[in-house]
Scaffold this motif. Structure first.
Motif, PDB file in Angstrom:
ATOM      1  N   LEU A 356       1.009  -1.106  -0.058  1.00 44.64           N
ATOM      2  CA  LEU A 356       0.018   0.006  -0.155  1.00 44.64           C
ATOM      3  C   LEU A 356       0.856   1.250   0.001  1.00 44.64           C
ATOM      4  O   LEU A 356       1.935   1.159   0.576  1.00 44.64           O
ATOM      5  N   ARG A 357       0.579   2.208  -0.822  1.00 44.28           N
ATOM      6  CA  ARG A 357       1.152   3.551  -0.877  1.00 44.28           C
ATOM      7  C   ARG A 357       0.240   4.532  -0.728  1.00 44.28           C
ATOM      8  O   ARG A 357      -0.675   4.774  -1.288  1.00 44.28           O
ATOM      9  N   ILE A 358       0.668   5.499   0.320  1.00 43.68           N
ATOM     10  CA  ILE A 358      -0.255   6.579   0.626  1.00 43.68           C
ATOM     11  C   ILE A 358       0.428   7.775   0.602  1.00 43.68           C
ATOM     12  O   ILE A 358       1.452   8.284   0.823  1.00 43.68           O
ATOM     13  N   TYR A 359      -0.341   8.784  -0.352  1.00 41.90           N
ATOM     14  CA  TYR A 359       0.098  10.166  -0.649  1.00 41.90           C
ATOM     15  C   TYR A 359      -0.772  11.199   0.044  1.00 41.90           C
ATOM     16  O   TYR A 359      -2.082  10.853  -0.195  1.00 41.90           O
ATOM     17  N   ASP A 360      -0.381  12.317   0.623  1.00 44.52           N
ATOM     18  CA  ASP A 360      -1.191  13.138   1.238  1.00 44.52           C
ATOM     19  C   ASP A 360      -0.452  14.592   1.004  1.00 44.52           C
ATOM     20  O   ASP A 360       0.733  14.722   0.508  1.00 44.52           O
ATOM     21  N   ASN A 361      -1.259  15.705   1.500  1.00 43.53           N
ATOM     22  CA  ASN A 361      -0.659  17.034   1.158  1.00 43.53           C
ATOM     23  C   ASN A 361      -0.466  17.418   2.703  1.00 43.53           C
ATOM     24  O   ASN A 361       0.068  18.621   2.765  1.00 43.53           O
ATOM     25  N   SER A 362      -0.067  16.836   3.650  1.00 41.39           N
ATOM     26  CA  SER A 362       0.135  17.159   5.003  1.00 41.39           C
ATOM     27  C   SER A 362       1.884  17.705   5.130  1.00 41.39           C
ATOM     28  O   SER A 362       2.001  18.635   5.461  1.00 41.39           O
ATOM     29  N   ALA A 363       2.808  17.117   4.551  1.00 39.65           N
ATOM     30  CA  ALA A 363       3.756  17.602   4.494  1.00 39.65           C
ATOM     31  C   ALA A 363       4.069  19.001   3.531  1.00 39.65           C
ATOM     32  O   ALA A 363       4.620  19.764   4.034  1.00 39.65           O
ATOM     33  N   SER A 364       3.555  18.787   2.398  1.00 35.36           N
ATOM     34  CA  SER A 364       3.628  19.902   1.612  1.00 35.36           C
ATOM     35  C   SER A 364       2.967  21.254   2.223  1.00 35.36           C
ATOM     36  O   SER A 364       3.332  22.246   2.172  1.00 35.36           O
ATOM     37  N   SER A 365       1.810  21.078   2.845  1.00 32.99           N
ATOM     38  CA  SER A 365       1.073  22.131   3.412  1.00 32.99           C
ATOM     39  C   SER A 365       1.812  22.586   4.319  1.00 32.99           C
ATOM     40  O   SER A 365       2.035  23.670   4.763  1.00 32.99           O
ATOM     41  N   ILE A 366       2.312  21.769   5.530  1.00 39.07           N
ATOM     42  CA  ILE A 366       3.018  22.158   6.611  1.00 39.07           C
ATOM     43  C   ILE A 366       4.418  22.850   6.110  1.00 39.07           C
ATOM     44  O   ILE A 366       4.337  24.031   6.484  1.00 39.07           O
ATOM     45  N   HIS A 367       5.097  22.623   5.117  1.00 34.13           N
ATOM     46  CA  HIS A 367       6.179  23.344   4.687  1.00 34.13           C
ATOM     47  C   HIS A 367       5.942  24.714   4.134  1.00 34.13           C
ATOM     48  O   HIS A 367       6.325  25.709   4.272  1.00 34.13           O
ATOM     49  N   LEU A 368       4.839  24.752   3.215  1.00 31.63           N
ATOM     50  CA  LEU A 368       4.361  25.986   2.544  1.00 31.63           C
ATOM     51  C   LEU A 368       3.852  26.903   3.610  1.00 31.63           C
ATOM     52  O   LEU A 368       4.058  28.181   3.663  1.00 31.63           O
ATOM     53  N   ASN A 369       2.878  26.433   4.687  1.00 36.09           N
ATOM     54  CA  ASN A 369       2.589  27.315   5.819  1.00 36.09           C
ATOM     55  C   ASN A 369       3.544  27.621   6.379  1.00 36.09           C
ATOM     56  O   ASN A 369       3.523  29.231   6.839  1.00 36.09           O
ATOM     57  N   LEU A 370       4.758  27.111   6.805  1.00 29.85           N
ATOM     58  CA  LEU A 370       5.718  27.599   7.553  1.00 29.85           C
ATOM     59  C   LEU A 370       6.427  28.628   6.911  1.00 29.85           C
ATOM     60  O   LEU A 370       6.945  29.599   7.196  1.00 29.85           O
ATOM     61  N   VAL A 371       6.808  28.313   5.784  1.00 26.42           N
ATOM     62  CA  VAL A 371       7.375  29.428   4.617  1.00 26.42           C
ATOM     63  C   VAL A 371       6.634  30.585   4.486  1.00 26.42           C
ATOM     64  O   VAL A 371       7.097  31.710   4.548  1.00 26.42           O
ATOM     65  N   GLY A 372       5.302  30.562   4.259  1.00 28.40           N
ATOM     66  CA  GLY A 372       4.424  31.537   4.245  1.00 28.40           C
ATOM     67  C   GLY A 372       4.244  32.521   5.356  1.00 28.40           C
ATOM     68  O   GLY A 372       4.120  33.719   5.262  1.00 28.40           O
ATOM     69  N   CYS A 373       4.237  31.986   6.728  1.00 32.10           N
ATOM     70  CA  CYS A 373       4.231  32.653   7.890  1.00 32.10           C
ATOM     71  C   CYS A 373       5.467  33.146   8.064  1.00 32.10           C
ATOM     72  O   CYS A 373       5.427  34.482   8.599  1.00 32.10           O
ATOM     73  N   ILE A 374       6.570  32.698   7.854  1.00 29.90           N
ATOM     74  CA  ILE A 374       7.971  33.371   7.910  1.00 29.90           C
ATOM     75  C   ILE A 374       7.906  34.653   7.087  1.00 29.90           C
ATOM     76  O   ILE A 374       8.392  35.674   7.537  1.00 29.90           O
ATOM     77  N   LEU A 375       7.645  34.283   5.797  1.00 27.84           N
ATOM     78  CA  LEU A 375       7.592  35.571   4.637  1.00 27.84           C
ATOM     79  C   LEU A 375       6.700  36.603   5.302  1.00 27.84           C
ATOM     80  O   LEU A 375       7.161  37.809   5.323  1.00 27.84           O
ATOM     81  N   ALA A 376       5.413  36.439   5.785  1.00 20.76           N
ATOM     82  CA  ALA A 376       4.762  37.378   6.216  1.00 20.76           C
ATOM     83  C   ALA A 376       5.117  37.941   7.436  1.00 20.76           C
ATOM     84  O   ALA A 376       5.027  39.290   7.521  1.00 20.76           O
ATOM     85  N   THR A 377       5.828  37.263   8.334  1.00 21.55           N
ATOM     86  CA  THR A 377       6.338  38.126   9.594  1.00 21.55           C
ATOM     87  C   THR A 377       7.564  38.856   9.037  1.00 21.55           C
ATOM     88  O   THR A 377       7.755  40.025   9.767  1.00 21.55           O
TER      89      THR A 377
END
Length: 385
Positions: A356-377
């Motif tokens: 079984l192989r499982i793909y989701d968006n959790s890793a990319s979302s966390i990464h993008l959110n972190l980068v976005g929050c840093i950029l906004a700050t």
């Protein structure tokens, strides 16, 4: 004012992250890893089957769950014991310890349970009070009827899909109302997608792409027989289960370019497709009568467990045992009597799972959110200066 700008930037970054259809490989489960990734359901069968679902220790000790010489995870029903009246035949049902939401699940199977009274299923389901939170049946059938797989949804009232043959799927939708039982369903057009035909052909690949957020297309269920050329399969499906060959991400939206675009084309048309149609875009007729497409999926699907099981008789296989031809074949006995008195009939009642192989968006979302929050700050601080 400066704080407002920062808040807007954070919100924009959050929106960008959750809207991305870039699914990252989270788990690849093979062999003994199934024992770590799943727990064994050792309770009464909710579908009233003539089974006794056993715990992990019992399953392993009695070789109802094991890894075969080819590295496949095998789970099966007991095929040696005469079962006393009022009892069920030992079998296995496993649930994933980690939940899944939107993303992709790919499974390679070399064998699925077959035989009279069998009711195998590979599915995902809410842990809330069913059907609130939804259910997606990827592989399911009973009494070897087919020879084609049936994929289904089960939801609360208000989710409908168009019936019949459609250009957005290769299968045929016989049930259009997704609510409760029997749910909405599409039968595949591939003769080797279920039961004895699937096993005689050496197995195959199943996948589900769940994309239920606002603006996403919906839920597609796919099947490729094992004889499909590797070059024709998406890499996420065809890759060997060696921990390194599978692509680390899959892009599913129409903005894909280059190799991602080539991979997206390889998915082709799903065997079964359930459209995500918001109430605001549904026709008045669909809203009023349920005829047509209306299913605002964010309202019907939450996080799910992945479940693989083998029930016997019960609400489906038991009810269809007679007219499937199984009863006549065995002296017109009841399904329950057949299960208890014919252990050898379940010699082929087993799953053989390559991976079984499982793909989701959790890793990319966390990464993008972190980068976005840093950029906004950073931008907010700059504006303050």
């Amino acid at each position: 004012m400066v704080r407002g700008i920062g808040a807007v930037l954070v919100l924009l970054c959050w929106t960008t992250a959750v809207a991305a259809r870039n699914y990252t490989l989270r788990d690849e489960i093979t062999g003994r890893k199934f024992l770590d990734a799943f727990y064994f359901w050792a309770y009464n069968d909710p579908t009233n089957g003539t089974v006794e679902y056993v715990d992990e220790l019992t399953a392993v000790a009695n070789r109802l769950a094991y890894v075969d010489p080819n590295g496949r995870f095998v789970m099966r029903a007991d095929n040696t014991t005469l079962i006393p009246s009022g009892k069920g035949r030992p079998s296995v049902r496993i649930h994933s310890k980690r939940k899944v939401a939107d993303g992709i699940i790919v499974g390679k199977f070399s064998h699925m349970p077959q035989g009279c009274a069998t009711w195998p299923a590979f599915w995902t389901c809410t842990t809330e009070r069913w059907p609130r939170g939804g259910e997606i049946d990827i592989v399911e059938g009973a009494n070897d009827q087919g020879p084609r797989n049936l994929a289904s949804l089960h939801t609360l009232y208000g989710c409908h899909i168009p019936g019949g043959s459609r250009s957005d799927q290769t299968g045929f939708t016989g049930q259009a109302d997704c609510s409760y039982q029997p749910g909405c369903s599409a039968s595949f057009n591939a003769d080797q997608s279920y039961g004895p035909g699937f096993n005689a052909n050496g197995g195959g690949y199943f996948a589900v792409r769940r994309e239920t957020r606002p603006g996403d297309p919906g839920i597609g269920v796919y099947f490729w027989p094992i004889t499909t050329a590797t070059s024709s399969l998406p890499a996420a499906v065809a890759a060997a289960a060696d921990g390194t060959s599978a692509p680390k991400y899959v892009v599913t939206n129409s903005n894909a370019t280059g190799n991602d675009r080539t991979e997206l084309r390889k998915w082709g048309t799903p065997a079964a497709f359930f459209a995500n149609t918001p109430n605001a875009t549904a026709s008045q007729a669909a809203l009023a009568t349920g005829q047509g497409s209306v299913c605002q999926m964010e309202n019907y699907f939450d996080e799910h467990e992945i479940i693989i099981n083998l029930s016997l008789c019960g609400d489906w296989a038991g009810e269809t045992f007679g007219y499937s031809g199984c009863a006549a074949r065995y002296g017109n006995v009841s399904c329950e009597t057949f299960v208890r008195n014919n252990p050898a009939a379940f010699s082929d009642a087993r799953w053989e799972i390559d991976f079984l192989r499982i793909y989701d968006n959790s890793a990319s979302s966390i990464h993008l959110n972190l980068v976005g929050c840093i950029l906004a700050t950073v931008l907010s601080i700059a504006l303050l200066l």
